[in-house]
Design an enzyme around this catalytic site. Sequence first.
Site, PDB file in Angstrom:
ATOM      1  N   GLU A  58      45.506 -17.428  17.698  1.00 18.80           N
ATOM      2  CA  GLU A  58      46.261 -18.636  17.380  1.00 18.80           C
ATOM      3  C   GLU A  58      47.368 -18.824  18.417  1.00 18.80           C
ATOM      4  O   GLU A  58      48.204 -17.933  18.603  1.00 18.80           O
ATOM      5  CB  GLU A  58      46.915 -18.521  15.993  1.00 18.80           C
ATOM      6  CG  GLU A  58      45.938 -18.505  14.832  1.00 18.80           C
ATOM      7  CD  GLU A  58      45.530 -19.911  14.382  1.00 18.80           C
ATOM      8  OE1 GLU A  58      46.038 -20.906  14.942  1.00 18.80           O
ATOM      9  OE2 GLU A  58      44.694 -19.985  13.449  1.00 18.80           O
ATOM     10  N   HIS A  69      37.947 -23.579  18.158  1.00 18.40           N
ATOM     11  CA  HIS A  69      37.626 -23.867  16.758  1.00 18.40           C
ATOM     12  C   HIS A  69      36.943 -25.239  16.668  1.00 18.40           C
ATOM     13  O   HIS A  69      36.066 -25.466  15.832  1.00 18.40           O
ATOM     14  CB  HIS A  69      38.928 -23.852  15.938  1.00 18.40           C
ATOM     15  CG  HIS A  69      38.741 -23.584  14.484  1.00 18.40           C
ATOM     16  ND1 HIS A  69      39.769 -23.622  13.590  1.00 18.40           N
ATOM     17  CD2 HIS A  69      37.627 -23.270  13.759  1.00 18.40           C
ATOM     18  CE1 HIS A  69      39.301 -23.347  12.375  1.00 18.40           C
ATOM     19  NE2 HIS A  69      38.011 -23.132  12.454  1.00 18.40           N
ATOM     20  N   ASP A 129      41.375 -28.113  16.892  1.00 19.39           N
ATOM     21  CA  ASP A 129      42.105 -27.129  17.696  1.00 19.39           C
ATOM     22  C   ASP A 129      41.133 -26.269  18.510  1.00 19.39           C
ATOM     23  O   ASP A 129      40.017 -26.027  18.042  1.00 19.39           O
ATOM     24  CB  ASP A 129      42.990 -26.247  16.799  1.00 19.39           C
ATOM     25  CG  ASP A 129      42.208 -25.436  15.762  1.00 19.39           C
ATOM     26  OD1 ASP A 129      41.366 -26.025  15.059  1.00 19.39           O
ATOM     27  OD2 ASP A 129      42.435 -24.220  15.671  1.00 19.39           O
TER      28      ASP A 129
HETATM   29 ZN   LIG Z   1      41.706 -23.201  14.052  1.00 18.93          ZN
END
Ligand SMILES: [Zn+2]
Length: 283
Positions: free
Chosen positions: A105, A176, A186
């Site tokens: 992330e 993703h 994203d």
């Molecule tokens: Zn994601």
Amino acid sequence: MKIRNHRLIRDDGAAVAFVASPNVTKGNRGRIQPEYLVMHYTAGASAQSSINWLTNRESEASAHLVIARDGAVTQLVPFNRKAWHAGPSRWAGRSGLNSISIGIELANAGPLVRRANGWTTGWGAAVADEDVVEAAHDNGGSVRGWQAYPTPQLESALDVAAVLGRHYRLSDVVGHDDIAPARKEDPGPAFPKASFRSAVIGRAEDGPELIETTTAVNIRAGPGTGHEKLPVSPLPPATRLEVVSVQGVWREVNLIGAVDGETNVQGWVHGGFVAPVGSGARS
Ligand SMILES: [Zn+2]
């Protein structure tokens, strides 16, 4: 950096910050052998707020790493343990990417909102014009503003991605938004995917190689961010370079042509911000 016991270890031997997430699949079913790297943005206000959320049972979500905008790395899940970052997902004929991937992330606000006096995040925080990438998403839709990924964050993420790629012999990097295109946007169009793919799966070829910068890139006196920047830094996007040697993710290069009137420049650039000439890999 290196990996020991499925934890990320700095060059000085210390493990990166580790905050264990309870949101993992326990027992044998939760043991994974990663094949892919899945990149995300947090759509959150800060790395810390996302770490708090991804380590809170209520979120029922996690990722292996969170990388802050200043490049600081926090690990939440060991790399051989199934984290919950991908959800229903599909890639190259396989489904359920959580079982075969490492999730990273990147702290980033995601899509932005244009208001009368400038850009803001979805929750109303101001974003400077130079931190906005205006682009349509590959999955469709109109041109929108997206928060840019700062260089320290990308350099850190590229280093980590290269280490993970080598250690686990990962076969690809995906977003993703690639593996769940109907649900997810994203890491979005501001993310330089081509650079990550070459950092993770690119292998240095024999002989001279022509490359070009994919963004503004610092050229340094040696292979590492601790070496001083040469006066022509940063090289503008699409600067052509000849690779003369390779050390890890760093490329020793000769400048082809001139930048700011300077010629015969030789130095080092990070391999994550360059791509083979003509690959169309501009980010
Ligand atoms: Zn994601």
